[in-house]
Scaffold this motif. Structure first.
Motif, PDB file in Angstrom:
ATOM      1  N   LEU A 186      48.737  31.288  42.316  1.00 22.71           N
ATOM      2  CA  LEU A 186      48.461  32.735  41.711  1.00 22.71           C
ATOM      3  C   LEU A 186      46.798  33.511  42.600  1.00 22.71           C
ATOM      4  CD1 LEU A 186      51.034  32.211  39.389  1.00 22.71           C
ATOM      5  CD2 LEU A 186      51.570  34.039  41.604  1.00 22.71           C
ATOM      6  N   TYR A 187      45.986  32.371  42.395  1.00 25.40           N
ATOM      7  CA  TYR A 187      44.929  33.104  42.569  1.00 25.40           C
ATOM      8  C   TYR A 187      43.989  32.974  43.742  1.00 25.40           C
ATOM      9  CZ  TYR A 187      46.627  33.006  37.356  1.00 25.40           C
ATOM     10  OH  TYR A 187      46.349  32.475  36.580  1.00 25.40           O
ATOM     11  N   TRP A 210      45.232  35.477  46.750  1.00 26.45           N
ATOM     12  CA  TRP A 210      46.576  34.594  46.508  1.00 26.45           C
ATOM     13  C   TRP A 210      47.517  34.866  47.456  1.00 26.45           C
ATOM     14  CZ3 TRP A 210      50.737  36.237  45.335  1.00 26.45           C
ATOM     15  CH2 TRP A 210      51.756  37.551  45.037  1.00 26.45           C
ATOM     16  N   ARG A 238      44.547  36.781  38.276  1.00 25.39           N
ATOM     17  CA  ARG A 238      45.702  36.684  39.320  1.00 25.39           C
ATOM     18  C   ARG A 238      46.249  38.067  40.131  1.00 25.39           C
ATOM     19  NH1 ARG A 238      51.478  35.166  35.765  1.00 25.39           N
ATOM     20  NH2 ARG A 238      50.422  32.861  35.238  1.00 25.39           N
TER      21      ARG A 238
END
Length: 125
Positions: free
Chosen positions: A30-31, A52, A101
């Motif tokens: 997610l990053y 991401w 994020r």
């Protein structure tokens, strides 16, 4: 959150290495992820970054065409494939997990809030 980098070693000029960075404590996919390096007496520099999504990438000019960053979201792991290594690639390589994020790829170290312990890469001439 912990990052464990591995895969460094001693290689001759022109050789290859594959670094791995296993992330625990967060869903790293997610990053954005990044690889940085620090040579003796020099500042840490950004080498490669991945968004991401795993689609967008950024590279330092010095490694374009030789290094490839990738990620396996199912394993929470980022990779750095390094080919055609040169003595100037020698240094400690650090992996990092992004601050934002759903962020894009970036070589700015201020955009990363978790770092691995580093793995030594030495390229002999």
């Amino acid at each position: 959150v912990q990052l464990q980098a591995s895969g460094g070693g001693l290689v001759q000029t022109g050789g290859s290495l594959r670094l791995s960075c296993v992330v625990s404590g967060r869903t790293s996919g997610l990053y954005p992820g990044g690889w940085f390096r620090q040579a003796p007496g020099k500042e840490r520099e950004g080498v490669a970054s991945i968004s991401w999504t795993g689609v967008g990438t950024s590279y330092a000019d010095s490694v374009k065409g030789r290094f490839t960053i990738s990620r396996d979201k199912s394993k929470n792991t980022d990779y750095l494939q390094m080919n055609s290594l040169k003595p100037e690639d020698t240094g400690v390589y650090y992996c990092a997990s992004g601050r934002v994020r759903w962020g894009t790829s970036t070589l700015n170290p201020d955009e990363y809030d978790y770092w691995g312990q580093g793995t030594q890469v030495t390229v002999s001439s």
